[in-house]
Design a protein around this motif. Structure first.
Motif, PDB file in Angstrom:
ATOM      1  N   UNK A 100       0.835  -1.208   0.000  1.00  0.00           N
ATOM      2  CA  UNK A 100       0.000   0.000   0.000  1.00  0.00           C
ATOM      3  C   UNK A 100       0.863   1.249   0.000  1.00  0.00           C
ATOM      4  N   UNK A 101       1.918   1.257   0.789  1.00  0.00           N
ATOM      5  CA  UNK A 101       2.809   2.421   0.825  1.00  0.00           C
ATOM      6  C   UNK A 101       3.478   2.633  -0.531  1.00  0.00           C
ATOM      7  N   UNK A 102       3.886   1.553  -1.171  1.00  0.00           N
ATOM      8  CA  UNK A 102       4.510   1.652  -2.490  1.00  0.00           C
ATOM      9  C   UNK A 102       3.518   2.193  -3.523  1.00  0.00           C
ATOM     10  N   UNK A 103       2.279   1.753  -3.440  1.00  0.00           N
ATOM     11  CA  UNK A 103       1.285   2.160  -4.434  1.00  0.00           C
ATOM     12  C   UNK A 103       0.921   3.636  -4.343  1.00  0.00           C
ATOM     13  N   UNK A 104       1.040   4.226  -3.170  1.00  0.00           N
ATOM     14  CA  UNK A 104       0.735   5.656  -3.036  1.00  0.00           C
ATOM     15  C   UNK A 104       1.980   6.526  -3.166  1.00  0.00           C
ATOM     16  N   UNK A 105       3.145   5.900  -3.416  1.00  0.00           N
ATOM     17  CA  UNK A 105       4.346   6.672  -3.717  1.00  0.00           C
ATOM     18  C   UNK A 105       5.179   7.104  -2.524  1.00  0.00           C
ATOM     19  N   UNK A 106       5.048   6.444  -1.397  1.00  0.00           N
ATOM     20  CA  UNK A 106       5.822   6.819  -0.216  1.00  0.00           C
ATOM     21  C   UNK A 106       7.317   6.690  -0.470  1.00  0.00           C
ATOM     22  N   UNK A 107       7.718   5.714  -1.264  1.00  0.00           N
ATOM     23  CA  UNK A 107       9.135   5.464  -1.492  1.00  0.00           C
ATOM     24  C   UNK A 107       9.677   6.184  -2.734  1.00  0.00           C
ATOM     25  N   UNK A 108       8.823   6.887  -3.460  1.00  0.00           N
ATOM     26  CA  UNK A 108       9.272   7.592  -4.660  1.00  0.00           C
ATOM     27  C   UNK A 108      10.111   8.800  -4.286  1.00  0.00           C
ATOM     28  N   UNK A 109      11.085   9.086  -5.124  1.00  0.00           N
ATOM     29  CA  UNK A 109      11.819  10.330  -4.974  1.00  0.00           C
ATOM     30  C   UNK A 109      10.891  11.451  -5.436  1.00  0.00           C
ATOM     31  N   UNK A 110      11.043  12.616  -4.848  1.00  0.00           N
ATOM     32  CA  UNK A 110      10.197  13.730  -5.263  1.00  0.00           C
ATOM     33  C   UNK A 110      10.823  14.407  -6.472  1.00  0.00           C
ATOM     34  N   UNK A 111      10.539  13.860  -7.653  1.00  0.00           N
ATOM     35  CA  UNK A 111      11.091  14.371  -8.892  1.00  0.00           C
ATOM     36  C   UNK A 111      10.193  15.438  -9.518  1.00  0.00           C
ATOM     37  N   UNK A 112       8.962  15.536  -9.045  1.00  0.00           N
ATOM     38  CA  UNK A 112       8.029  16.482  -9.629  1.00  0.00           C
ATOM     39  C   UNK A 112       7.219  15.883 -10.762  1.00  0.00           C
ATOM     40  N   UNK A 113       7.484  14.628 -11.096  1.00  0.00           N
ATOM     41  CA  UNK A 113       6.740  13.967 -12.163  1.00  0.00           C
ATOM     42  C   UNK A 113       6.636  12.481 -11.853  1.00  0.00           C
ATOM     43  N   UNK A 114       5.727  11.831 -12.578  1.00  0.00           N
ATOM     44  CA  UNK A 114       5.553  10.383 -12.469  1.00  0.00           C
ATOM     45  C   UNK A 114       5.820   9.757 -13.829  1.00  0.00           C
ATOM     46  N   UNK A 115       6.270   8.523 -13.814  1.00  0.00           N
ATOM     47  CA  UNK A 115       6.484   7.769 -15.045  1.00  0.00           C
ATOM     48  C   UNK A 115       5.241   6.917 -15.272  1.00  0.00           C
ATOM     49  N   UNK A 116       4.630   7.080 -16.453  1.00  0.00           N
ATOM     50  CA  UNK A 116       3.409   6.344 -16.778  1.00  0.00           C
ATOM     51  C   UNK A 116       3.714   5.396 -17.942  1.00  0.00           C
ATOM     52  N   UNK A 117       3.771   4.078 -17.679  1.00  0.00           N
ATOM     53  CA  UNK A 117       3.994   3.129 -18.774  1.00  0.00           C
ATOM     54  C   UNK A 117       2.828   3.184 -19.769  1.00  0.00           C
ATOM     55  N   UNK A 118       3.178   3.163 -21.053  1.00  0.00           N
ATOM     56  CA  UNK A 118       2.151   3.285 -22.087  1.00  0.00           C
ATOM     57  C   UNK A 118       2.587   2.429 -23.272  1.00  0.00           C
ATOM     58  N   UNK A 119       2.176   1.176 -23.273  1.00  0.00           N
ATOM     59  CA  UNK A 119       2.582   0.275 -24.347  1.00  0.00           C
ATOM     60  C   UNK A 119       4.059  -0.041 -24.228  1.00  0.00           C
ATOM     61  N   UNK A 120       4.802   0.209 -25.304  1.00  0.00           N
ATOM     62  CA  UNK A 120       6.231  -0.094 -25.296  1.00  0.00           C
ATOM     63  C   UNK A 120       7.091   1.119 -24.940  1.00  0.00           C
ATOM     64  N   UNK A 121       6.490   2.170 -24.397  1.00  0.00           N
ATOM     65  CA  UNK A 121       7.236   3.370 -24.012  1.00  0.00           C
ATOM     66  C   UNK A 121       6.603   3.973 -22.754  1.00  0.00           C
ATOM     67  N   UNK A 122       7.244   4.997 -22.232  1.00  0.00           N
ATOM     68  CA  UNK A 122       6.752   5.681 -21.031  1.00  0.00           C
ATOM     69  C   UNK A 122       6.465   7.139 -21.354  1.00  0.00           C
ATOM     70  N   UNK A 123       5.540   7.712 -20.604  1.00  0.00           N
ATOM     71  CA  UNK A 123       5.309   9.148 -20.645  1.00  0.00           C
ATOM     72  C   UNK A 123       5.670   9.701 -19.275  1.00  0.00           C
ATOM     73  N   UNK A 124       6.208  10.907 -19.265  1.00  0.00           N
ATOM     74  CA  UNK A 124       6.607  11.564 -18.022  1.00  0.00           C
ATOM     75  C   UNK A 124       5.609  12.683 -17.757  1.00  0.00           C
TER      76      UNK A 124
END
Length: 83
Positions: A23-47
Motif C-alpha cells: 500500500x505504501x509503495x502504491x501511493x508513492x511513499x518510497x518515490x523520490x520527489x522528482x516532480x513527475x511520475x512515469x506512466x507506462x504506455x505500451x512499449x514506451x513511457x510518458x513523463x
C-alpha cells in the motif's frame, strides 16, 4: 497446539506487513520527489508532472524525463527551470 497458533499469528503478521508495504509503495511513499511520475504506455513511457492539467491527453506528455535544469509543465512541455 500452541505451536500451530504461533505459526498462524506469525503468518498473519508477515502478511499484514507485506500488505502495508504494498500500500505504501502504491501511493508513492518510497518515490523520490522528482516532480513527475512515469506512466507506462505500451512499449514506451510518458513523463507526467504531478500538477498535470487533466484536460491534456497523455499523448501530449514527453517520452523522456526532463534533464537537469528542466521541468515539465502541466500541459506537457519541457522548459528550462526559471530561478
Amino acid at each position: 497446539m500452541k505451536n500451530n497458533t504461533l505459526k498462524k499469528i506469525l503468518f498473519a503478521l508477515a502478511a499484514a506487513v507485506l500488505l502495508l508495504f504494498a500500500a505504501m509503495y502504491s501511493v508513492g511513499v518510497f518515490d523520490e520527489d522528482l516532480g513527475y511520475s512515469v506512466v507506462p504506455h505500451g512499449n514506451h513511457n510518458h513523463y507526467v508532472p504531478h500538477d498535470r492539467d487533466p484536460d491534456v491527453s497523455l499523448h501530449d506528455f514527453p517520452m523522456r524525463p526532463p534533464r537537469e535544469g528542466e521541468r515539465i509543465t502541466p500541459t506537457g512541455e519541457i522548459v528550462p527551470i526559471e530561478n
